[in-house]
Design a protein around this motif. Structure first.
Motif, PDB file in Angstrom:
ATOM      1  N   VAL A  35       0.841  -1.205   0.000  1.00  0.00           N
ATOM      2  CA  VAL A  35       0.000   0.000   0.000  1.00  0.00           C
ATOM      3  C   VAL A  35       0.873   1.251   0.000  1.00  0.00           C
ATOM      4  CG1 VAL A  35      -1.581   1.368   1.409  1.00  0.00           C
ATOM      5  CG2 VAL A  35      -2.029  -1.062   1.051  1.00  0.00           C
ATOM      6  N   GLU A  36       1.907   1.250   0.816  1.00  0.00           N
ATOM      7  CA  GLU A  36       2.788   2.415   0.908  1.00  0.00           C
ATOM      8  C   GLU A  36       3.449   2.705  -0.439  1.00  0.00           C
ATOM      9  OE1 GLU A  36       6.409   4.086   3.736  1.00  0.00           O
ATOM     10  OE2 GLU A  36       5.968   1.949   3.648  1.00  0.00           O
ATOM     11  N   SER A  37       3.851   1.656  -1.151  1.00  0.00           N
ATOM     12  CA  SER A  37       4.502   1.878  -2.443  1.00  0.00           C
ATOM     13  C   SER A  37       3.525   2.432  -3.470  1.00  0.00           C
ATOM     14  CB  SER A  37       5.113   0.573  -2.951  1.00  0.00           C
ATOM     15  OG  SER A  37       4.098  -0.369  -3.265  1.00  0.00           O
ATOM     16  N   GLN A  38       2.238   2.017  -3.411  1.00  0.00           N
ATOM     17  CA  GLN A  38       1.241   2.520  -4.353  1.00  0.00           C
ATOM     18  C   GLN A  38       0.858   3.970  -4.053  1.00  0.00           C
ATOM     19  OE1 GLN A  38       0.198   0.776  -7.029  1.00  0.00           O
ATOM     20  NE2 GLN A  38       1.579  -0.870  -6.397  1.00  0.00           N
ATOM     21  N   LEU A  39       0.914   4.347  -2.786  1.00  0.00           N
ATOM     22  CA  LEU A  39       0.554   5.720  -2.418  1.00  0.00           C
ATOM     23  C   LEU A  39       1.630   6.723  -2.824  1.00  0.00           C
ATOM     24  CD1 LEU A  39      -1.041   5.208   1.112  1.00  0.00           C
ATOM     25  CD2 LEU A  39      -2.202   5.605  -1.062  1.00  0.00           C
TER      26      LEU A  39
ATOM     27  N   ARG B  82     -18.464 -10.911  -3.363  1.00  0.00           N
ATOM     28  CA  ARG B  82     -17.327 -11.699  -2.905  1.00  0.00           C
ATOM     29  C   ARG B  82     -16.148 -10.757  -2.651  1.00  0.00           C
ATOM     30  NH1 ARG B  82     -17.032 -14.713  -6.913  1.00  0.00           N
ATOM     31  NH2 ARG B  82     -18.246 -16.482  -6.125  1.00  0.00           N
ATOM     32  N   TYR B  83     -15.693 -10.727  -1.414  1.00  0.00           N
ATOM     33  CA  TYR B  83     -14.560  -9.888  -1.043  1.00  0.00           C
ATOM     34  C   TYR B  83     -13.530 -10.743  -0.307  1.00  0.00           C
ATOM     35  CZ  TYR B  83     -16.607  -5.406  -2.300  1.00  0.00           C
ATOM     36  OH  TYR B  83     -17.108  -4.342  -3.010  1.00  0.00           O
ATOM     37  N   PRO B  84     -12.277 -10.308  -0.296  1.00  0.00           N
ATOM     38  CA  PRO B  84     -11.279 -11.052   0.487  1.00  0.00           C
ATOM     39  C   PRO B  84     -11.621 -10.990   1.970  1.00  0.00           C
ATOM     40  CG  PRO B  84     -10.381  -8.968  -0.300  1.00  0.00           C
ATOM     41  CD  PRO B  84     -11.679  -9.149  -1.000  1.00  0.00           C
ATOM     42  N   GLU B  85     -10.979 -11.862   2.719  1.00  0.00           N
ATOM     43  CA  GLU B  85     -11.272 -11.950   4.154  1.00  0.00           C
ATOM     44  C   GLU B  85     -11.011 -10.636   4.862  1.00  0.00           C
ATOM     45  OE1 GLU B  85      -9.911 -14.566   8.073  1.00  0.00           O
ATOM     46  OE2 GLU B  85      -9.376 -15.230   6.050  1.00  0.00           O
ATOM     47  N   ARG B  86      -9.995  -9.907   4.419  1.00  0.00           N
ATOM     48  CA  ARG B  86      -9.671  -8.631   5.035  1.00  0.00           C
ATOM     49  C   ARG B  86      -9.700  -7.526   3.979  1.00  0.00           C
ATOM     50  NH1 ARG B  86      -8.095  -9.290  10.089  1.00  0.00           N
ATOM     51  NH2 ARG B  86      -7.447  -7.125  10.256  1.00  0.00           N
ATOM     52  N   ILE B  87     -10.189  -6.357   4.384  1.00  0.00           N
ATOM     53  CA  ILE B  87     -10.196  -5.184   3.517  1.00  0.00           C
ATOM     54  C   ILE B  87      -8.925  -4.392   3.797  1.00  0.00           C
ATOM     55  CG2 ILE B  87     -11.353  -3.008   2.988  1.00  0.00           C
ATOM     56  CD1 ILE B  87     -13.982  -4.334   3.690  1.00  0.00           C
ATOM     57  N   VAL B  88      -8.106  -4.225   2.773  1.00  0.00           N
ATOM     58  CA  VAL B  88      -6.847  -3.489   2.902  1.00  0.00           C
ATOM     59  C   VAL B  88      -6.929  -2.263   1.996  1.00  0.00           C
ATOM     60  CG1 VAL B  88      -4.342  -3.565   2.626  1.00  0.00           C
ATOM     61  CG2 VAL B  88      -5.588  -5.626   3.355  1.00  0.00           C
ATOM     62  N   LEU B  89      -6.821  -1.081   2.578  1.00  0.00           N
ATOM     63  CA  LEU B  89      -6.914   0.168   1.824  1.00  0.00           C
ATOM     64  C   LEU B  89      -5.901   1.167   2.351  1.00  0.00           C
ATOM     65  CD1 LEU B  89     -10.804   0.655   1.685  1.00  0.00           C
ATOM     66  CD2 LEU B  89      -9.345  -0.057  -0.202  1.00  0.00           C
ATOM     67  N   GLY B  90      -5.518   2.085   1.495  1.00  0.00           N
ATOM     68  CA  GLY B  90      -4.634   3.161   1.917  1.00  0.00           C
ATOM     69  C   GLY B  90      -5.046   4.473   1.271  1.00  0.00           C
ATOM     70  N   TRP B  91      -4.811   5.579   1.970  1.00  0.00           N
ATOM     71  CA  TRP B  91      -5.104   6.905   1.452  1.00  0.00           C
ATOM     72  C   TRP B  91      -3.907   7.815   1.696  1.00  0.00           C
ATOM     73  CZ3 TRP B  91      -8.442   4.070   4.393  1.00  0.00           C
ATOM     74  CH2 TRP B  91      -9.703   3.781   3.851  1.00  0.00           C
ATOM     75  N   SER B  92      -3.733   8.771   0.827  1.00  0.00           N
ATOM     76  CA  SER B  92      -2.730   9.804   1.072  1.00  0.00           C
ATOM     77  C   SER B  92      -3.160  11.075   0.365  1.00  0.00           C
ATOM     78  CB  SER B  92      -1.342   9.372   0.571  1.00  0.00           C
ATOM     79  OG  SER B  92      -1.301   9.377  -0.843  1.00  0.00           O
ATOM     80  N   ALA B  93      -2.697  12.200   0.855  1.00  0.00           N
ATOM     81  CA  ALA B  93      -2.961  13.490   0.227  1.00  0.00           C
ATOM     82  C   ALA B  93      -1.706  14.341   0.337  1.00  0.00           C
ATOM     83  CB  ALA B  93      -4.141  14.189   0.894  1.00  0.00           C
ATOM     84  N   ASP B  94      -1.385  15.029  -0.735  1.00  0.00           N
ATOM     85  CA  ASP B  94      -0.237  15.934  -0.702  1.00  0.00           C
ATOM     86  C   ASP B  94      -0.597  17.215  -1.444  1.00  0.00           C
ATOM     87  OD1 ASP B  94       0.895  15.787  -3.654  1.00  0.00           O
ATOM     88  OD2 ASP B  94       0.473  13.722  -3.055  1.00  0.00           O
ATOM     89  N   MET B  95       0.172  18.250  -1.184  1.00  0.00           N
ATOM     90  CA  MET B  95      -0.109  19.558  -1.765  1.00  0.00           C
ATOM     91  C   MET B  95       1.105  20.046  -2.537  1.00  0.00           C
ATOM     92  SD  MET B  95      -1.245  23.103   0.158  1.00  0.00           S
ATOM     93  CE  MET B  95      -2.928  22.557   0.406  1.00  0.00           C
TER      94      MET B  95
ATOM     95  N   THR C 251      -5.896   3.427  -2.545  1.00  0.00           N
ATOM     96  CA  THR C 251      -5.462   2.210  -3.224  1.00  0.00           C
ATOM     97  C   THR C 251      -5.864   0.983  -2.423  1.00  0.00           C
ATOM     98  OG1 THR C 251      -3.567   1.145  -4.294  1.00  0.00           O
ATOM     99  CG2 THR C 251      -3.188   2.092  -2.118  1.00  0.00           C
ATOM    100  N   GLY C 252      -5.996  -0.128  -3.118  1.00  0.00           N
ATOM    101  CA  GLY C 252      -6.310  -1.399  -2.475  1.00  0.00           C
ATOM    102  C   GLY C 252      -6.143  -2.536  -3.453  1.00  0.00           C
ATOM    103  N   PRO C 253      -5.927  -3.742  -2.969  1.00  0.00           N
ATOM    104  CA  PRO C 253      -5.720  -4.888  -3.866  1.00  0.00           C
ATOM    105  C   PRO C 253      -7.005  -5.260  -4.602  1.00  0.00           C
ATOM    106  CG  PRO C 253      -5.809  -5.605  -1.579  1.00  0.00           C
ATOM    107  CD  PRO C 253      -5.819  -4.115  -1.552  1.00  0.00           C
ATOM    108  N   VAL C 254      -6.853  -5.856  -5.790  1.00  0.00           N
ATOM    109  CA  VAL C 254      -8.002  -6.305  -6.574  1.00  0.00           C
ATOM    110  C   VAL C 254      -7.880  -7.797  -6.824  1.00  0.00           C
ATOM    111  CG1 VAL C 254      -8.378  -4.105  -7.728  1.00  0.00           C
ATOM    112  CG2 VAL C 254      -6.807  -5.762  -8.727  1.00  0.00           C
ATOM    113  N   GLN C 255      -9.014  -8.401  -7.213  1.00  0.00           N
ATOM    114  CA  GLN C 255      -9.010  -9.833  -7.492  1.00  0.00           C
ATOM    115  C   GLN C 255      -8.153 -10.127  -8.718  1.00  0.00           C
ATOM    116  OE1 GLN C 255     -11.645  -7.894  -7.105  1.00  0.00           O
ATOM    117  NE2 GLN C 255     -13.267  -8.874  -5.926  1.00  0.00           N
ATOM    118  N   GLU C 256      -7.568 -11.293  -8.722  1.00  0.00           N
ATOM    119  CA  GLU C 256      -6.785 -11.712  -9.888  1.00  0.00           C
ATOM    120  C   GLU C 256      -7.715 -11.934 -11.078  1.00  0.00           C
ATOM    121  OE1 GLU C 256      -4.484 -15.110  -8.972  1.00  0.00           O
ATOM    122  OE2 GLU C 256      -3.313 -14.145  -7.386  1.00  0.00           O
ATOM    123  N   GLY C 257      -7.200 -11.645 -12.258  1.00  0.00           N
ATOM    124  CA  GLY C 257      -7.962 -11.913 -13.473  1.00  0.00           C
ATOM    125  C   GLY C 257      -8.699 -10.731 -14.044  1.00  0.00           C
TER     126      GLY C 257
END
Length: 564
Positions: A49-53, A94-107, A117-123
């Motif tokens: 998540v940190e790398s995607q943000l 259908r969702y994964p067992e855990r919800i993993v999300l990240g947010w960031s804001a910059d100026m 950002t958050g992971p998505v299902q394969e395919g």
């Protein structure tokens, strides 16, 4: 406060743990551990998540956030829930067992950037490059009106089937099939087979505006079968026409014989008013039914198909125009915008393309090649839409004549202006959503500009005055309430005094509830009631809901108020 950051935890122990990990390099580093046991910064999901943000510069970062919780908290059934109506979203999605999300804001110097950002299902199907975007074919302007609102989704049909295949559970697909079946039986329309199945690429939604002109909306989408789309629309217009016919038939039950049989006086003005209104509605519906047909207009660019019911609300919102250009289906709210898109998409167009416009380039600078959704809003255009809605409200609520404006209407206009001034500090915004490394990331850019000095001053004056105006209206309402409560005591007091009883607090107030009157302030100055009295009296009560208390003095001759 931890290193200049505001940290909120659900327990004291958690907060102590965060304090033990304190570091001030970046807001995210607050959660890193300097001990051998590791911390959240060692978590694999957190690192992704940190790398995607893409948090790079702590001095420009406004905030960051990380969420990792069981999906059943958001999507599961409520606790102690039972019965047929008890279900959670995870029964259908259908969702994964855990919800993993990240947010960031910059100026930066242009404004504010917000990512989530958050992971998505394969395919899932990846997005497409900008070169295949509809923005490369649509015009920047249509009939001298700008495309100020634009939303595009790419590979729409594939997204839909991805959703059915990867997100819907068996129960969710079953409910979707029930919905399809109900539409087939009631309207003869299957949204999946008749429409979604014929989309062959991207779809977009645009709103073109130009100041006080009515905003015009246009949908544009790739399709693979023109005749199937035309048949889908024909079924939809048939459903509208059938609904109008059914409404017309229902009015036949409201007739003079039916009222007379029910025991009403058919000659009374009230019943005559109902019958006249009913006849007027019948004529209106007859005209709508006659107009409920698709007509064709041949233009140099191609044929435009129109379904026009009425120019009045709400039937005007059921009117539309549509046309085809090559593999594109154009569906517009107005003939003029539909014709303009049909013309400007053609090879002879000299209008600049949307993807080449300054608005699009600035809001989509460095667009990701795997974007599957893009959009931008120019706030002046958005405010054109708001003003259009207000003009309709003004016409319906305050009348069609501008000269009929009242103090109330002026206040609403001032508040609308001040709200618009605040909104328009965001000059425009853009958004793109893309897939990368198994994550779905959305990036929103807000471009902020200062208001013109005169507009800022006027808006500031309105907003500063607003609390005082609200307080003034509250006091005015409370003053009226107190006067009404005090005045209501007069008849009761006369009845008591003309009888054989003395005026008492219990006699006047009894079990009644007074919202703005201090019943404990009741004070008798004099009274000569009962069989031997002359029926004179005087007492006072004081208000409780005004900044300066008001005193009501009640006598046999009436009531006076001071100082209100």
């Amino acid at each position: 406060m931890v290193g200049g950051n505001w940290v909120v935890a659900s327990s004291e122990d958690e907060l102590k743990e965060i304090l033990a990990r304190q570091s001030t390099r970046t807001p995210l580093d607050i959660f890193s551990s300097q001990s051998t046991s590791g911390g959240i910064a060692e978590n694999t999901d957190f690192k992704k998540v940190e790398s995607q943000l893409e948090v790079r510069n702590a001095s420009e970062t406004l905030f960051t956030a990380y969420l990792n919780i069981p999906s059943k908290i958001f999507l599961g059934k409520e606790e102690n829930c039972s019965g047929d109506d008890c279900f959670g979203l995870n029964d259908f999605l259908r969702y994964p067992e855990r919800i993993v999300l990240g947010w960031s804001a910059d100026m930066n110097e242009k404004g504010i950037n917000v990512r989530w950002t958050g992971p998505v299902q394969e395919g899932v199907v990846l997005g497409k490059p900008v070169s295949e975007s509809l923005a490369t074919r649509l015009p920047e302007k249509a009939n001298n009106a700008w495309l100020n609102v634009y939303v595009e989704g790419r590979d729409v049909k594939k997204r839909f089937y991805d959703f059915k295949r990867l997100v819907l559970t068996d129960c969710g697909r079953e409910e979707w099939e029930k919905f399809r079946g109900s539409l087939r039986s009631s309207l003869g329309v299957d949204p999946e087979d008749d429409f979604i199945g014929h989309l062959s690429g991207s779809a977009s939604f645009s709103i073109v505006t130009n100041g006080d002109q009515d905003p015009q909306a246009v949908f544009t989408m790739h399709v693979d079968n023109r005749e199937a789309i035309r048949e889908f629309i024909r079924k939809g217009t048939d459903a509208i026409r059938n609904a109008l016919v059914a409404e017309r038939a229902s009015l036949e039950t409201v007739s003079p014989p039916s009222f007379c049989k029910a025991g009403y006086d058919c000659t009374s003005p009230f019943i005559q008013g109902i019958l006249n209104s009913n006849e007027s509605k019948k004529k209106e519906l007859d005209e709508l039914i006659r107009a409920a047909n698709i007509t064709e207009t041949v233009t140099p660019e191609g044929t435009i198909f129109s379904f026009k019911l009425s120019n009045t609300v709400p039937y005007s919102f059921l009117s539309f125009d549509f046309a085809f250009r090559d593999d594109l289906f154009i569906f517009g709210s107005h003939f003029a915008s539909t014709e303009a898109f049909l013309r400007e998409i053609g090879p002879q167009s000299k209008e600049k393309k949307l993807s080449q416009s300054d608005f699009y380039r600035e809001t989509h600078e460095g667009e990701n090649p795997n974007s599957y959704q893009t959009s931008f809003l120019v706030m002046n255009g958005v405010w054109d839409v708001v003003n259009y809605g207000f003009r309709i409200l003004e016409r319906e609520v305050w009348g069609s004549s501008p000269s009929s404006s009242s103090a109330e209407l002026d206040e609403v206009r001032n508040l609308l202006f001040a709200t618009g001034a605040v909104v328009r500090t965001v000059r425009m915004m853009g958004n793109e959503t893309f897939f990368r490394d198994g994550f779905q990331t959305s990036l929103s850019r807000f471009f902020i500009d200062p208001l013109p000095i005169d507009e800022k001053k006027r808006a500031s004056d309105i907003l500063e005055r607003l609390p005082r105006d609200i307080e003034s209206k509250r006091n005015e309402a409370n003053r009226a309430s107190f006067k009404a409560e005090a005045t209501s005591m007069v008849p009761r007091t006369l009845l008591v005094c003309d009888g054989e009883r003395n005026i008492t607090k219990e006699e006047i107030f009894g079990q009644r509830e007074f919202l703005c009157t201090d019943t404990n302030s009741f004070a008798i100055q004099n009274q000569k009631c009962g069989p031997d009295g002359d029926g004179t009296f005087q007492f006072t009560v004081v208000s409780t809901c005004l900044p300066t208390p008001c005193t009501a003095t009640v006598t046999q001759n009436g009531i006076t108020f001071s100082p209100c």
